[in-house]
Design a protein around this motif. Structure first.
Motif, PDB file in Angstrom:
ATOM      1  N   PHE A  72      21.286  20.450  16.130  1.00 16.21           N
ATOM      2  CA  PHE A  72      20.043  20.941  16.729  1.00 16.21           C
ATOM      3  C   PHE A  72      19.095  19.776  17.040  1.00 16.21           C
ATOM      4  CE2 PHE A  72      20.752  24.878  13.836  1.00 16.21           C
ATOM      5  CZ  PHE A  72      21.772  25.310  14.659  1.00 16.21           C
ATOM      6  N   PHE A  73      19.020  18.835  16.098  1.00 19.04           N
ATOM      7  CA  PHE A  73      18.154  17.677  16.332  1.00 19.04           C
ATOM      8  C   PHE A  73      18.659  16.858  17.513  1.00 19.04           C
ATOM      9  CE2 PHE A  73      16.179  18.481  12.239  1.00 19.04           C
ATOM     10  CZ  PHE A  73      14.887  18.033  12.459  1.00 19.04           C
ATOM     11  N   LYS A  74      19.983  16.685  17.597  1.00 18.80           N
ATOM     12  CA  LYS A  74      20.553  15.923  18.706  1.00 18.80           C
ATOM     13  C   LYS A  74      20.190  16.584  20.036  1.00 18.80           C
ATOM     14  CE  LYS A  74      25.086  14.907  19.147  1.00 18.80           C
ATOM     15  NZ  LYS A  74      26.455  14.981  18.581  1.00 18.80           N
ATOM     16  N   ASN A  75      20.364  17.905  20.094  1.00 17.29           N
ATOM     17  CA  ASN A  75      20.042  18.629  21.329  1.00 17.29           C
ATOM     18  C   ASN A  75      18.568  18.493  21.685  1.00 17.29           C
ATOM     19  OD1 ASN A  75      22.681  19.511  21.525  1.00 17.29           O
ATOM     20  ND2 ASN A  75      22.284  21.427  20.436  1.00 17.29           N
ATOM     21  N   SER A  76      17.697  18.667  20.689  1.00 20.56           N
ATOM     22  CA  SER A  76      16.268  18.563  20.955  1.00 20.56           C
ATOM     23  C   SER A  76      15.877  17.173  21.438  1.00 20.56           C
ATOM     24  CB  SER A  76      15.464  18.893  19.690  1.00 20.56           C
ATOM     25  OG  SER A  76      15.215  20.273  19.610  1.00 20.56           O
ATOM     26  N   PHE A  77      16.442  16.146  20.776  1.00 23.33           N
ATOM     27  CA  PHE A  77      16.108  14.778  21.185  1.00 23.33           C
ATOM     28  C   PHE A  77      16.579  14.492  22.597  1.00 23.33           C
ATOM     29  CE2 PHE A  77      15.291  13.474  16.707  1.00 23.33           C
ATOM     30  CZ  PHE A  77      14.075  12.857  16.952  1.00 23.33           C
ATOM     31  N   SER A  80      14.308  16.263  25.070  1.00 25.74           N
ATOM     32  CA  SER A  80      12.974  15.671  25.107  1.00 25.74           C
ATOM     33  C   SER A  80      12.989  14.296  25.771  1.00 25.74           C
ATOM     34  CB  SER A  80      12.407  15.538  23.699  1.00 25.74           C
ATOM     35  OG  SER A  80      12.438  16.784  23.053  1.00 25.74           O
ATOM     36  N   LEU A  81      13.995  13.494  25.461  1.00 25.70           N
ATOM     37  CA  LEU A  81      14.040  12.153  26.048  1.00 25.70           C
ATOM     38  C   LEU A  81      14.224  12.205  27.562  1.00 25.70           C
ATOM     39  CD1 LEU A  81      16.076   9.931  23.552  1.00 25.70           C
ATOM     40  CD2 LEU A  81      13.627   9.898  24.061  1.00 25.70           C
ATOM     41  N   ILE A  82      15.133  13.056  28.017  1.00 26.19           N
ATOM     42  CA  ILE A  82      15.326  13.177  29.465  1.00 26.19           C
ATOM     43  C   ILE A  82      14.035  13.650  30.118  1.00 26.19           C
ATOM     44  CG2 ILE A  82      16.603  14.358  31.302  1.00 26.19           C
ATOM     45  CD1 ILE A  82      19.000  14.475  29.422  1.00 26.19           C
ATOM     46  N   PRO A 147      14.241  20.591  36.208  1.00 27.08           N
ATOM     47  CA  PRO A 147      12.894  20.786  36.756  1.00 27.08           C
ATOM     48  C   PRO A 147      11.985  19.583  36.516  1.00 27.08           C
ATOM     49  CG  PRO A 147      13.597  22.776  35.648  1.00 27.08           C
ATOM     50  CD  PRO A 147      14.637  21.735  35.352  1.00 27.08           C
ATOM     51  N   LYS A 148      12.172  18.876  35.416  1.00 26.57           N
ATOM     52  CA  LYS A 148      11.352  17.687  35.150  1.00 26.57           C
ATOM     53  C   LYS A 148      11.710  16.581  36.141  1.00 26.57           C
ATOM     54  CE  LYS A 148      10.127  19.684  31.260  1.00 26.57           C
ATOM     55  NZ  LYS A 148       8.813  20.196  30.954  1.00 26.57           N
ATOM     56  N   LEU A 149      13.003  16.471  36.499  1.00 25.69           N
ATOM     57  CA  LEU A 149      13.409  15.474  37.495  1.00 25.69           C
ATOM     58  C   LEU A 149      12.805  15.781  38.856  1.00 25.69           C
ATOM     59  CD1 LEU A 149      17.135  15.095  36.464  1.00 25.69           C
ATOM     60  CD2 LEU A 149      15.492  13.221  36.616  1.00 25.69           C
ATOM     61  N   LEU A 150      12.349  17.029  39.026  1.00 28.16           N
ATOM     62  CA  LEU A 150      11.733  17.414  40.289  1.00 28.16           C
ATOM     63  C   LEU A 150      10.216  17.548  40.131  1.00 28.16           C
ATOM     64  CD1 LEU A 150      14.453  19.957  41.431  1.00 28.16           C
ATOM     65  CD2 LEU A 150      14.131  17.606  42.194  1.00 28.16           C
ATOM     66  N   ALA A 151       9.674  16.862  39.148  1.00 25.73           N
ATOM     67  CA  ALA A 151       8.222  16.721  38.974  1.00 25.73           C
ATOM     68  C   ALA A 151       7.478  18.057  38.971  1.00 25.73           C
ATOM     69  CB  ALA A 151       7.642  15.798  40.049  1.00 25.73           C
ATOM     70  N   THR A 152       8.040  19.062  38.283  1.00 21.13           N
ATOM     71  CA  THR A 152       7.362  20.355  38.281  1.00 21.13           C
ATOM     72  C   THR A 152       6.165  20.410  37.331  1.00 21.13           C
ATOM     73  OG1 THR A 152       9.108  21.075  36.799  1.00 21.13           O
ATOM     74  CG2 THR A 152       9.245  21.827  39.073  1.00 21.13           C
ATOM     75  N   ASP A 153       5.997  19.392  36.470  1.00 18.69           N
ATOM     76  CA  ASP A 153       4.815  19.357  35.607  1.00 18.69           C
ATOM     77  C   ASP A 153       3.638  18.750  36.371  1.00 18.69           C
ATOM     78  OD1 ASP A 153       6.062  20.548  33.517  1.00 18.69           O
ATOM     79  OD2 ASP A 153       6.448  18.705  32.402  1.00 18.69           O
ATOM     80  N   THR A 200       0.214   8.478  27.731  1.00 14.50           N
ATOM     81  CA  THR A 200      -0.288   9.850  27.533  1.00 14.50           C
ATOM     82  C   THR A 200       0.735  10.866  28.022  1.00 14.50           C
ATOM     83  OG1 THR A 200      -2.517   9.019  27.903  1.00 14.50           O
ATOM     84  CG2 THR A 200      -2.221  11.392  27.989  1.00 14.50           C
ATOM     85  N   THR A 201       1.257  10.640  29.231  1.00  8.66           N
ATOM     86  CA  THR A 201       2.257  11.549  29.787  1.00  8.66           C
ATOM     87  C   THR A 201       3.485  11.633  28.894  1.00  8.66           C
ATOM     88  OG1 THR A 201       1.505  11.047  32.021  1.00  8.66           O
ATOM     89  CG2 THR A 201       3.697  12.000  31.815  1.00  8.66           C
ATOM     90  N   ALA A 202       3.958  10.470  28.445  1.00  6.78           N
ATOM     91  CA  ALA A 202       5.166  10.446  27.623  1.00  6.78           C
ATOM     92  C   ALA A 202       4.950  11.221  26.323  1.00  6.78           C
ATOM     93  CB  ALA A 202       5.558   8.998  27.323  1.00  6.78           C
ATOM     94  N   ILE A 203       3.824  10.981  25.682  1.00  5.37           N
ATOM     95  CA  ILE A 203       3.559  11.643  24.397  1.00  5.37           C
ATOM     96  C   ILE A 203       3.502  13.155  24.573  1.00  5.37           C
ATOM     97  CG2 ILE A 203       1.860  11.988  22.576  1.00  5.37           C
ATOM     98  CD1 ILE A 203       0.959   9.076  23.178  1.00  5.37           C
ATOM     99  N   PHE A 204       2.718  13.593  25.546  1.00  3.50           N
ATOM    100  CA  PHE A 204       2.555  15.037  25.695  1.00  3.50           C
ATOM    101  C   PHE A 204       3.826  15.709  26.203  1.00  3.50           C
ATOM    102  CE2 PHE A 204      -1.889  14.078  25.119  1.00  3.50           C
ATOM    103  CZ  PHE A 204      -2.221  15.087  24.237  1.00  3.50           C
ATOM    104  N   THR A 205       4.568  15.049  27.072  1.00  2.00           N
ATOM    105  CA  THR A 205       5.850  15.623  27.485  1.00  2.00           C
ATOM    106  C   THR A 205       6.760  15.769  26.280  1.00  2.00           C
ATOM    107  OG1 THR A 205       5.638  14.545  29.634  1.00  2.00           O
ATOM    108  CG2 THR A 205       7.808  15.389  29.064  1.00  2.00           C
ATOM    109  N   PHE A 206       6.791  14.734  25.445  1.00  2.00           N
ATOM    110  CA  PHE A 206       7.649  14.795  24.261  1.00  2.00           C
ATOM    111  C   PHE A 206       7.250  15.961  23.354  1.00  2.00           C
ATOM    112  CE2 PHE A 206       8.783  13.801  19.884  1.00  2.00           C
ATOM    113  CZ  PHE A 206      10.138  13.585  20.024  1.00  2.00           C
TER     114      PHE A 206
END
Lengths: 280, 304
Positions: A72-77, A80-82, A147-153, A200-206
């Motif tokens: 589960f941790f591997k999947n979450s990491f 989140s990293l991607i 969706p993150k690769l397509l800048a949906t945030d 800031t972006t990296a922290i909050f996305t994570f």
């Protein structure tokens, strides 16, 4: 006069500390309980115990047969990293175009981007699910990362646009004199100067991706694809409330990555929120 | 040829480059936002179970909604939550921000402490903790029994279950507090000095100087918290174990939408629910925006 200000200062300190302890008590109690033997957890509201044990951690870690929390941790990491890398790259690209470049239909696209910030995810939920379902992406990490690769945030695009606009234009101009193209200005001028907003972006996305329960429960249905929040939820399904010790142990583990990131980047986080859109 | 050269080569190069930079977002916007928005609007007029093609049924989903007891319950739960949790959270955030806006030893540490619940609060872990705290043998009742008060199973009682989720939301006032702190820092010190010279009492200064000057930040926090509260899901799901019970008392709107769409596969109905949500949120935001000119004070005369 001096004495009264001193007493009032002292009273403020006392009030803040007492109220702060009151606020943190549940979390501290959970951490303490995760190290108590199951039978002692509910014997008193105290955070201190006669006995301490790591059993809850070993029992909780292997909650399901064949799969453990390591998976589960591997999947979450991974997710989140991607998500972090994708948001950093694609949101900054869009923001650079909006903040620095001229192009046809710019105002229209910019308005569309702003609109999506306020749009609740539910408005697009079902068709998005249908798309990912038809692509055969359910039970993979793709619906959570593509969706993150397509800048949906769009929120982060907006944040970066605000920041990029504050970078002096003279820097661009002198870079052009030196023979830099548009791409080099982005990589060599804008991005290095934008480190605070990127952090800031990296922290909050994570943090938001790590904690995001809604999309994970939608798209991940088989145990081996589960993330940490879904793993925690398993306790409620399978074992009822008989093993609170293990639940607390895994809950504590699930909070460690977030709190670690928070304490390392604390200064940026508070600044990051404080500048969020207000100076707009 | 001459007509084309109206746009210089350099400009055309920039246009192309700009669209290259914009491309990921543009694909995402058209394919994952705008397209699905239109499509979900269409689906809201259909019966759709994901596997078969959508069947057009006109306004039937919306008619059904207004006769659906669970839908009505979910709308009530969410609006009760919004009207209680948002104001209490903002008031707590504002009061603590004023308290923490002083120069004193350990201030950074205090701010971190008060922000921490907001950082952790959205997680499943904290929702599980909360569920435990308010169980019949949970920490809350243990503390109450210490004062000789007989507690009860708060989350299993329909009158109190929603209350526990409201307390959870209020506990997370830290994020708004940080934004209030940033706003308080921008209020010029001279104004406070002038107020002191005029002999203003503390409450007078707060209501006549601090509050009006802080109104743009209050406005900002209000909109953000409203949007967040209307979409509450994780805490309701975990605390009620996905049911929204007891007796629909924690059936938040988004939880019911999830049940309809993804456990009963009535995706047309769920789309219709989503559009009601978008509509209500839009109307509420507009009301706040239009009312803002009566209570939001901008130093530069109202220009955003």
């Amino acid at each position: 006069m001096n004495q009264t200000t001193n007493t009032s200062k002292l009273l403020t300190h006392v009030f803040i500390i007492v109220f702060g302890l009151f606020m943190l008590y549940p979390v501290v109690w959970m951490v303490a309980s995760s190290f108590k033997p199951e039978t002692l957890i509910f014997s008193s509201p105290s955070i201190f115990s006669k006995e301490w044990t790591l059993d809850n951690y070993t029992n909780g870690w292997n909650v399901v047969r064949n799969v453990n929390f390591g998976q589960f941790f591997k999947n979450s990491f991974l997710i989140s990293l991607i998500a972090v890398l994708a948001n950093l790259i694609t949101c900054s690209m869009a923001a650079y175009a909006f903040a620095r470049l001229k192009f046809p239909l710019k105002k229209l696209w910019f308005a569309c981007m702003l609109m999506t910030i306020m749009l609740p995810a539910h408005a697009t939920l079902i068709p998005q699910y249908t798309i990912f379902h038809n692509l055969g992406w359910v039970n993979t990490i793709l619906p959570l990362t593509v969706p993150k690769l397509l800048a949906t945030d769009a929120f982060f695009i907006f944040l970066m646009v605000q920041f990029f606009r504050g970078i002096p234009r003279e820097l661009d101009e002198s870079a052009i004199m030196d023979g830099c193209g548009i791409f080099q200005i982005y990589t060599r001028i804008i991005m290095p100067l934008a480190v605070p907003v990127l952090i800031t972006t990296a922290i909050f996305t994570f943090i938001w991706t790590w904690d995001d329960f809604f999309s994970q429960i939608l798209y991940l249905n088989t145990v081996d694809t589960f993330t940490v929040p879904l793993g925690l939820r398993l306790f409620l399904d399978s074992q009822g409330e008989s093993s609170w010790g293990s639940v607390f142990a895994m809950s504590v583990l699930s909070l460690i990555p977030i709190t670690t990131v928070f304490f390392i980047f604390q200064r940026y986080i508070v600044e990051g929120i404080a500048t969020t859109g207000i100076k707009g | 040829m001459k007509k084309k050269s109206k746009i210089s080569k350099g400009k055309r190069k920039q246009y192309i480059a700009a669209y290259v930079f914009l491309l990921p977002w543009l694909i995402g916007f058209l394919g994952l936002v705008l397209g699905p928005m239109i499509s979900s609007l269409y689906l809201s007029f259909t019966r759709f179970d994901l596997l078969n093609t959508p069947e057009w049924i006109g306004l039937a989903n919306f008619q059904e909604m207004f006769q659906d007891d669970r839908w009505i319950a979910s709308a009530k739960v969410t609006s009760t939550f919004v009207f209680i949790a948002v104001p209490t959270q903002l008031i707590a955030a504002l009061l603590v921000a004023v308290l923490l806006n002083k120069k004193m030893a350990g201030i950074g540490f205090y701010r971190t402490t008060y922000y921490l619940p907001s950082l952790l609060g959205g997680s499943v872990a904290i929702a599980i903790l909360w569920k435990n705290l308010f169980e019949i043998d949970g920490l809350v009742n243990q503390v109450l029994s210490f004062f000789n008060i007989q507690g009860q199973g708060w989350i299993s009682h329909p009158d109190y279950a929603l209350g526990t989720i409201i307390i959870l939301a209020t506990w997370q006032f830290g994020a708004s507090m940080v934004i209030f702190l940033a706003g308080l820092k921008q209020i010029p010190k001279e104004l406070y000095e002038a107020a002191a010279v005029d002999g203003g009492t503390k409450p007078q200064v707060f209501f006549r100087v601090t509050l009006p000057l802080l109104s743009p930040v209050i406005f900002f926090n209000l909109v953000i918290e409203l949007i967040k509260s209307i979409q509450v899901f994780t805490s309701a799901f975990i605390i009620s174990e996905g049911t929204g019970g007891p007796i629909n008392s924690t059936l938040f709107y988004t939880l019911y939408l999830y049940q309809k769409g993804f456990t009963q596969f009535e995706m047309g109905y769920a789309s219709a629910m989503a559009w009601i949500l978008v509509f209500v949120l839009g109307v509420m935001t507009l009301i706040i925006f239009f009312s803002s000119k009566y209570w939001v004070h901008y130093e530069d005369g109202g220009k955003l």
